[in-house]
Design an enzyme around this catalytic site. Structure first.
Site, PDB file in Angstrom:
ATOM      1  N   ASP A 272      39.333  54.469  37.120  1.00  0.00           N
ATOM      2  CA  ASP A 272      40.690  54.145  37.554  1.00  0.00           C
ATOM      3  C   ASP A 272      41.102  52.754  37.099  1.00  0.00           C
ATOM      4  O   ASP A 272      40.268  51.910  36.802  1.00  0.00           O
ATOM      5  CB  ASP A 272      40.782  54.223  39.082  1.00  0.00           C
ATOM      6  CG  ASP A 272      39.867  53.215  39.765  1.00  0.00           C
ATOM      7  OD1 ASP A 272      38.693  53.137  39.362  1.00  0.00           O
ATOM      8  OD2 ASP A 272      40.319  52.510  40.691  1.00  0.00           O
ATOM      9  N   GLU A 273      42.394  52.538  37.086  1.00  0.00           N
ATOM     10  CA  GLU A 273      42.992  51.217  36.907  1.00  0.00           C
ATOM     11  C   GLU A 273      42.329  50.414  35.791  1.00  0.00           C
ATOM     12  O   GLU A 273      41.906  49.271  35.985  1.00  0.00           O
ATOM     13  CB  GLU A 273      42.937  50.450  38.238  1.00  0.00           C
ATOM     14  CG  GLU A 273      43.720  51.144  39.348  1.00  0.00           C
ATOM     15  CD  GLU A 273      43.631  50.448  40.688  1.00  0.00           C
ATOM     16  OE1 GLU A 273      44.586  50.544  41.482  1.00  0.00           O
ATOM     17  OE2 GLU A 273      42.604  49.789  40.950  1.00  0.00           O
ATOM     18  N   CYS A 274      42.269  51.026  34.618  1.00  0.00           N
ATOM     19  CA  CYS A 274      41.669  50.350  33.459  1.00  0.00           C
ATOM     20  C   CYS A 274      42.761  49.926  32.486  1.00  0.00           C
ATOM     21  O   CYS A 274      43.262  50.756  31.712  1.00  0.00           O
ATOM     22  CB  CYS A 274      40.678  51.282  32.760  1.00  0.00           C
ATOM     23  SG  CYS A 274      39.926  50.553  31.282  1.00  0.00           S
TER      24      CYS A 274
ATOM     25  N   HIS B  40      37.440  47.524  36.412  1.00  0.00           N
ATOM     26  CA  HIS B  40      36.822  46.971  37.626  1.00  0.00           C
ATOM     27  C   HIS B  40      35.391  46.509  37.340  1.00  0.00           C
ATOM     28  O   HIS B  40      34.471  46.776  38.104  1.00  0.00           O
ATOM     29  CB  HIS B  40      36.843  47.997  38.755  1.00  0.00           C
ATOM     30  CG  HIS B  40      38.214  48.220  39.326  1.00  0.00           C
ATOM     31  ND1 HIS B  40      38.847  47.280  40.106  1.00  0.00           N
ATOM     32  CD2 HIS B  40      39.065  49.270  39.206  1.00  0.00           C
ATOM     33  CE1 HIS B  40      40.048  47.759  40.455  1.00  0.00           C
ATOM     34  NE2 HIS B  40      40.204  48.943  39.920  1.00  0.00           N
TER      35      HIS B  40
END
Length: 561
Positions: A348-350, A285
């Protein structure tokens, strides 16, 4: 996060519509307003006859010593004095027609506990510290007429509140709400209003999500391009991110908070006993930061500030020492601005796509003996944690930080269900529960056909209220690591403050009771009765809360059960 409705949820929606058509509309289903419309519900409340009336002669008595008492005097004169026009002059020895704030270390309980006595001749709040006194004042505020929320003088109001005896204190030490200002930016005035709404409900943490793919919102002196470039995107998607082709508005969009504005907001929160947890996202992100400083990515760019929602493959390069120097510089300035002990670092969400093909990342893995890219992310988080510990700060991360090995003193935010929270607690790590199933207030709260566009999901008020933050799988010892819970407001589909208010309230009211009130004291119908009165305060504060007819939902739940 994908939009998936179960059969039960679809039945709920159809039944809701059926009730509206066949039950004569909302007017036939009425919830009575409680005499004591207090949210969250106090641990112990004893009703009494009579009322206390504030008037121009009501005095303020401060008893005891606490460095924050002066701030409470200012708060009383602002919150209560402005709409009433009363001076609340200090009179330490006053015994009648007085509001007494008394420090008494004999009052036991968790931080924030207090006792409140309202008699016909006085109001007395007793607590071991100023935080407890402040929470007692919030209870008094809720018992007063709604006009107490006005920021202008209001004439012709009888400033009366019912007599009562209350002994109160929080169940959990972490009672939080989150706001994403990366996808959409909100002005300082709204951030203050949001904080005041949290404080009114005795919530004590504001998780401020400050950086995202779609915008970097905090001024960093050493890296001016973060706001010169990273705070602005060329346009914004106007349709749901799952629908192609994408449609854009073609309008540049952006904004950021200066460091002076952040100091102002931090000070405002401190006066309301709210601790701000800033979030600086990493390693993923990070598109906005990479657009400003492309040398921090694995490919070197060019990158752009994202103009649609989703997960993007370009992330900080974990093999580049410049990345860590940059993040340490940024976090040093962040730590100076925010005095709380926590800094949220995302995690998160890497996606690992770039790392798998990046020579620098692969060299880092070989040098450090890391078997895969998950361990590389763990290495990344460990390094950041060690740096922040040197600044006397502790990291919070989303539950992905469990993958590849958890940093030694990290606190985990469990969002992908409860499994992450269970795993962390069993490893004796502190946990904040915030599962999508019960705590994601960007989900629909009613039939999507009747609601503004949202990310998906379905989370009605009742489901929030019946949430239990401590997983039953934990032992009594493991359960001690559950610090509390947090509601999350992701703003992909909320481009103005009224939409944020609509999605957050009254679900935040339900969560406030989840984290404050002992579960044995909770009662759904009693909550709804108190909520009817609390709505008046929200209305008076100009909050655009969701006005779904609760009575119909009650009848519907009975039918489905």
């Amino acid at each position: 996060m994908e939009f998936q409705l179960s059969v039960k949820h679809l039945l709920l929606m159809f039944a809701f519509i059926f009730l509206i058509i066949n039950c004569g509309g909302p007017s036939q289903l009425k919830i009575e307003t409680a005499r004591y419309s207090i949210i969250p519900k106090p641990q112990k409340l004893t009703e009494k006859n009579g009322n206390f009336n504030l008037n121009s002669d009501t005095k303020l008595a401060i008893v005891g010593q606490d460095e924050k008492l002066a701030g409470l005097v200012d708060y009383v004169r602002q919150q209560f004095g402005v709409p009433t026009g009363f001076a609340f002059e200090e009179a330490p020895d006053a015994q009648s027609n007085v509001l007494i704030l008394k420090i008494d270390e004999q009052v036991k309980g968790k931080d924030g506990s207090y006792r409140l006595t309202v008699d016909p001749d006085k109001i007395e709040i007793t607590a071991p510290n100023a935080r407890g006194l402040f929470y007692g004042l919030q209870t008094v505020r809720q018992l007063l007429p709604y006009a107490i929320e006005s920021r202008d003088l209001v004439e012709g109001v009888e400033w009366s509140l019912p007599c009562v005896e209350i002994e109160d204190g929080p169940r959990f030490v972490y009672r939080g709400m989150h706001l994403d200002v990366g996808r959409h930016f909100f002005p300082v005035s709204f951030i203050k209003k949001y904080i005041d709404l949290l404080a009114l409900q005795k919530m004590n943490y504001f998780h401020w999500h400050l950086t995202e793919d779609q915008g970097w919102r905090i001024e960093i002196k050493k890296y001016p391009k973060l706001t010169q470039v990273g705070a602005f995107r060329k346009q914004t998607i106007t349709t749901h991110a799952s629908k192609k082709p994408y449609i854009y508005d073609g309008q540049p969009y952006g904004g950021f908070y200066t460091q002076d504005e952040i100091r102002e907001i931090v000070a405002y929160a401190q006066k309301r006993f709210v601790t701000i947890v800033p979030e600086i996202e990493m390693p993923g992100h990070s598109s906005a930061a990479l657009a400003a400083y492309p040398e921090l990515g694995c490919t070197g760019g060019p990158y752009q500030v994202a103009d649609r929602w989703g997960i993007f493959k370009d992330v900080y390069c974990a093999g580049n020492e410049k990345t860590f120097q940059f993040l340490e510089d940024v976090l040093s300035e962040v730590a100076e601005l925010f005095p709380g002990k926590y800094i949220h670092i995302g995690g998160d969400e890497c996606p690992k796509d770039r790392w798998k093909t990046c020579p620098k990342c692969q060299a880092r893995m070989k040098k450090e003996g890391l078997k895969d890219e998950h361990e590389l992310q763990s290495y990344f988080i460990h390094r950041i944690e060690n740096f922040l510990l040197s600044k006397n700060r502790y990291i919070i991360g989303w539950d992905e930080i469990l993958e590849g090995g958890l940093a030694p003193q990290a606190t985990v935010m469990s969002w992908r269900g409860i499994k992450g929270g269970i795993a962390a607690a069993r490893q004796h790590h502190d946990v904040i529960m915030t599962p999508t199933s019960h705590c994601y207030f960007d989900y629909y709260q009613a039939d999507p056909a009747t609601q503004p566009l949202a990310i998906g999901g379905f989370l009605p008020l009742q489901k929030v209220y019946f949430y239990e933050p401590v997983p039953e799988e934990l032992t009594e010892e493991e359960a001690r690591y559950i610090l509390g819970a947090q509601g999350n407001v992701w703003t992909e589909y909320m481009d103005n403050e009224k939409e944020v208010e609509y999605m957050a309230f009254p679900r935040a009211c339900a969560l406030a009771e989840v984290v404050w009130t002992n579960k044995e004291q909770k009662n759904w119908f009693d909550f709804l009765s108190r909520l009817q009165g609390f709505y008046g305060h929200l209305y008076a504060m100009g909050v655009n809360y969701f006005r779904g007819n609760v009575g119909e939902l009650i009848e519907l739940n009975k039918k489905l059960q």
